[in-house]
Motif scaffolding. Structure first.
Motif, mmCIF file in Angstrom:
data_model
loop_
_atom_site.group_PDB
_atom_site.id
_atom_site.type_symbol
_atom_site.label_atom_id
_atom_site.label_comp_id
_atom_site.label_asym_id
_atom_site.label_seq_id
_atom_site.Cartn_x
_atom_site.Cartn_y
_atom_site.Cartn_z
ATOM 1 N N TYR A 101 -13.237 -12.976 -36.133
ATOM 2 C CA TYR A 101 -14.625 -12.793 -35.719
ATOM 3 C C TYR A 101 -15.052 -13.784 -34.642
ATOM 4 C CZ TYR A 101 -14.684 -9.803 -39.795
ATOM 5 O OH TYR A 101 -14.394 -8.812 -40.704
ATOM 6 N N ALA A 102 -14.102 -14.577 -34.141
ATOM 7 C CA ALA A 102 -14.390 -15.478 -33.027
ATOM 8 C C ALA A 102 -14.344 -14.749 -31.691
ATOM 9 C CB ALA A 102 -13.398 -16.639 -33.014
ATOM 10 N N ASN A 103 -13.796 -13.533 -31.687
ATOM 11 C CA ASN A 103 -13.673 -12.752 -30.458
ATOM 12 C C ASN A 103 -14.852 -11.803 -30.290
ATOM 13 O OD1 ASN A 103 -10.935 -13.629 -29.603
ATOM 14 N ND2 ASN A 103 -10.340 -12.700 -31.557
ATOM 15 N N VAL A 104 -15.390 -11.752 -29.077
ATOM 16 C CA VAL A 104 -16.451 -10.804 -28.750
ATOM 17 C C VAL A 104 -15.818 -9.438 -28.530
ATOM 18 C CG1 VAL A 104 -18.329 -10.245 -27.159
ATOM 19 C CG2 VAL A 104 -17.766 -12.648 -27.641
ATOM 20 N N ASN A 109 -17.770 -5.328 -21.133
ATOM 21 C CA ASN A 109 -16.639 -6.187 -20.760
ATOM 22 C C ASN A 109 -16.183 -7.094 -21.902
ATOM 23 O OD1 ASN A 109 -16.582 -5.223 -18.041
ATOM 24 N ND2 ASN A 109 -18.279 -6.598 -17.548
ATOM 25 N N ASN A 110 -16.580 -6.762 -23.130
ATOM 26 C CA ASN A 110 -16.246 -7.598 -24.295
ATOM 27 C C ASN A 110 -16.648 -9.052 -24.067
ATOM 28 O OD1 ASN A 110 -15.107 -5.527 -25.926
ATOM 29 N ND2 ASN A 110 -13.217 -5.643 -24.724
ATOM 30 N N GLN A 111 -17.847 -9.236 -23.497
ATOM 31 C CA GLN A 111 -18.342 -10.574 -23.209
ATOM 32 C C GLN A 111 -19.769 -10.752 -23.705
ATOM 33 O OE1 GLN A 111 -17.742 -11.095 -18.890
ATOM 34 N NE2 GLN A 111 -16.119 -12.542 -19.390
ATOM 35 N N VAL A 112 -20.155 -12.018 -23.836
ATOM 36 C CA VAL A 112 -21.518 -12.389 -24.179
ATOM 37 C C VAL A 112 -21.917 -13.554 -23.280
ATOM 38 C CG1 VAL A 112 -20.794 -13.993 -26.000
ATOM 39 C CG2 VAL A 112 -23.081 -12.993 -26.084
ATOM 40 N N ALA A 113 -23.189 -13.597 -22.880
ATOM 41 C CA ALA A 113 -23.719 -14.720 -22.101
ATOM 42 C C ALA A 113 -24.389 -15.687 -23.068
ATOM 43 C CB ALA A 113 -24.717 -14.227 -21.061
ATOM 44 N N MET A 134 -20.416 -17.350 -19.729
ATOM 45 C CA MET A 134 -19.889 -16.027 -20.027
ATOM 46 C C MET A 134 -18.551 -16.185 -20.746
ATOM 47 S SD MET A 134 -22.180 -13.958 -18.858
ATOM 48 C CE MET A 134 -21.250 -12.442 -19.114
ATOM 49 N N THR A 135 -18.429 -15.557 -21.906
ATOM 50 C CA THR A 135 -17.210 -15.754 -22.681
ATOM 51 C C THR A 135 -16.885 -14.533 -23.528
ATOM 52 O OG1 THR A 135 -16.081 -17.253 -24.224
ATOM 53 C CG2 THR A 135 -18.411 -16.793 -24.651
ATOM 54 N N SER A 136 -15.620 -14.425 -23.894
ATOM 55 C CA SER A 136 -15.153 -13.410 -24.835
ATOM 56 C C SER A 136 -14.709 -14.037 -26.151
ATOM 57 C CB SER A 136 -13.978 -12.624 -24.234
ATOM 58 O OG SER A 136 -14.388 -11.903 -23.099
ATOM 59 N N LEU A 163 -27.741 -23.101 -32.313
ATOM 60 C CA LEU A 163 -28.753 -23.528 -31.341
ATOM 61 C C LEU A 163 -28.469 -22.979 -29.947
ATOM 62 C CD1 LEU A 163 -29.444 -27.226 -32.426
ATOM 63 C CD2 LEU A 163 -30.804 -25.181 -32.917
ATOM 64 N N SER A 164 -28.302 -21.665 -29.892
ATOM 65 C CA SER A 164 -28.033 -21.004 -28.618
ATOM 66 C C SER A 164 -28.833 -19.715 -28.531
ATOM 67 C CB SER A 164 -26.542 -20.685 -28.471
ATOM 68 O OG SER A 164 -26.170 -19.652 -29.372
ATOM 69 N N THR A 165 -28.936 -19.197 -27.312
ATOM 70 C CA THR A 165 -29.460 -17.854 -27.080
ATOM 71 C C THR A 165 -28.349 -17.048 -26.429
ATOM 72 O OG1 THR A 165 -31.750 -18.603 -26.831
ATOM 73 C CG2 THR A 165 -31.190 -16.476 -25.866
ATOM 74 N N GLU A 166 -28.046 -15.877 -26.997
ATOM 75 C CA GLU A 166 -26.929 -15.082 -26.502
ATOM 76 C C GLU A 166 -27.417 -13.701 -26.077
ATOM 77 O OE1 GLU A 166 -23.581 -17.315 -29.248
ATOM 78 O OE2 GLU A 166 -23.448 -15.156 -28.955
ATOM 79 N N LEU A 167 -26.902 -13.239 -24.938
ATOM 80 C CA LEU A 167 -27.272 -11.943 -24.383
ATOM 81 C C LEU A 167 -26.026 -11.086 -24.232
ATOM 82 C CD1 LEU A 167 -29.700 -13.826 -23.551
ATOM 83 C CD2 LEU A 167 -29.932 -12.411 -21.517
ATOM 84 N N ALA A 168 -26.139 -9.815 -24.628
ATOM 85 C CA ALA A 168 -25.036 -8.873 -24.483
ATOM 86 C C ALA A 168 -25.603 -7.465 -24.463
ATOM 87 C CB ALA A 168 -24.034 -9.025 -25.627
ATOM 88 N N THR A 169 -24.835 -6.523 -23.951
ATOM 89 C CA THR A 169 -25.215 -5.114 -24.024
ATOM 90 C C THR A 169 -24.124 -4.348 -24.748
ATOM 91 O OG1 THR A 169 -24.229 -4.606 -21.863
ATOM 92 C CG2 THR A 169 -26.565 -5.204 -21.895
#
Length: 210
Positions: A101-104, A109-113, A134-136, A163-169
């Motif tokens: 579950y560490a992988n997006v 693009n299988n990524q999250v900002a 940007m990371t997967s 303590l983060s904000t994450e954006l993905a579609t």
């Protein structure tokens, strides 16, 4: 309640946070007509929701809707549409999570900002001058929670850093009821599988695609 109809629900406001965000308990309904543009969904993880007198507080997902935190037990989304998801995590802790579950996965693009240094009780969106990471993949030692959906062509996993904000579609698929879960063991009892982890509207719930 007949979930096949859009029902206007008024949230009972029970707490007003210092940031001016009110805390309520009502499902958020999003127009179920297939959308021609991305539909926004913002989730907030609050680590200090009161569970009971024995346990005290537990982490919980909420839907942020018009400045109000609402129950995430039921999330309503339109079929075959692009969802612009924002996850705001106020939880600074980390929880045990399996390496898978560490992988997006399942996002564009299988990524999250990831925007770091989100303050507790802050619901402001990232500004144009802020640069995301940007990371997967998120190191398991940094994962506080996950947002995971699986089944019937909609398979999404987003590891959420503390303590983060994450954006993905991601894309919704056929109409039906799906389950969303947190796969980080952030509850009570043996292995952290109780409490919030075992309670709908806290660390798991339903996505009704209509």
């Amino acid at each position: 309640m007949d979930k096949s109809h859009n029902i206007l629900m008024i949230a009972l406001v029970v707490v007003v946070l210092a940031s001016g965000v009110s805390l309520g308990y009502a499902a958020t309904h999003i127009n179920a007509t297939p959308a021609s543009k991305a539909v926004s969904l913002t989730l907030v993880i609050n680590p200090d929701r009161f569970f009971n007198s024995s346990v005290g507080t537990q982490p919980s997902y909420f839907i942020l809707n018009n400045g109000t935190l609402q129950s995430a037990e039921y999330i309503y989304l339109p079929q075959y549409s692009t969802i612009a998801l924002t996850i705001i995590d106020w939880d600074s802790g980390s929880s045990y999570v399996s390496a898978q579950y560490a992988n997006v996965s399942g996002t564009s693009n299988n990524q999250v900002a990831i925007y770091n240094s989100t303050a507790v009780n802050d619901t402001s969106m990232p500004q144009a001058n802020e640069s995301p990471w940007m990371t997967s993949f998120v190191n398991v030692s940094n994962i506080a929670h996950t947002f995971t959906v699986s089944g019937n062509g909609m398979n999404v996993n987003i590891p959420v850093q503390g303590l983060s904000t994450e954006l993905a579609t991601f894309q919704t698929s056929a109409p039906g009821q799906y389950i969303w879960v947190c796969n980080a063991m952030c509850g009570t009892g043996p292995g952290g599988a109780g409490g919030a982890m075992a309670t709908a509207g806290w660390m798991w719930g339903y996505i009704n695609v209509m």
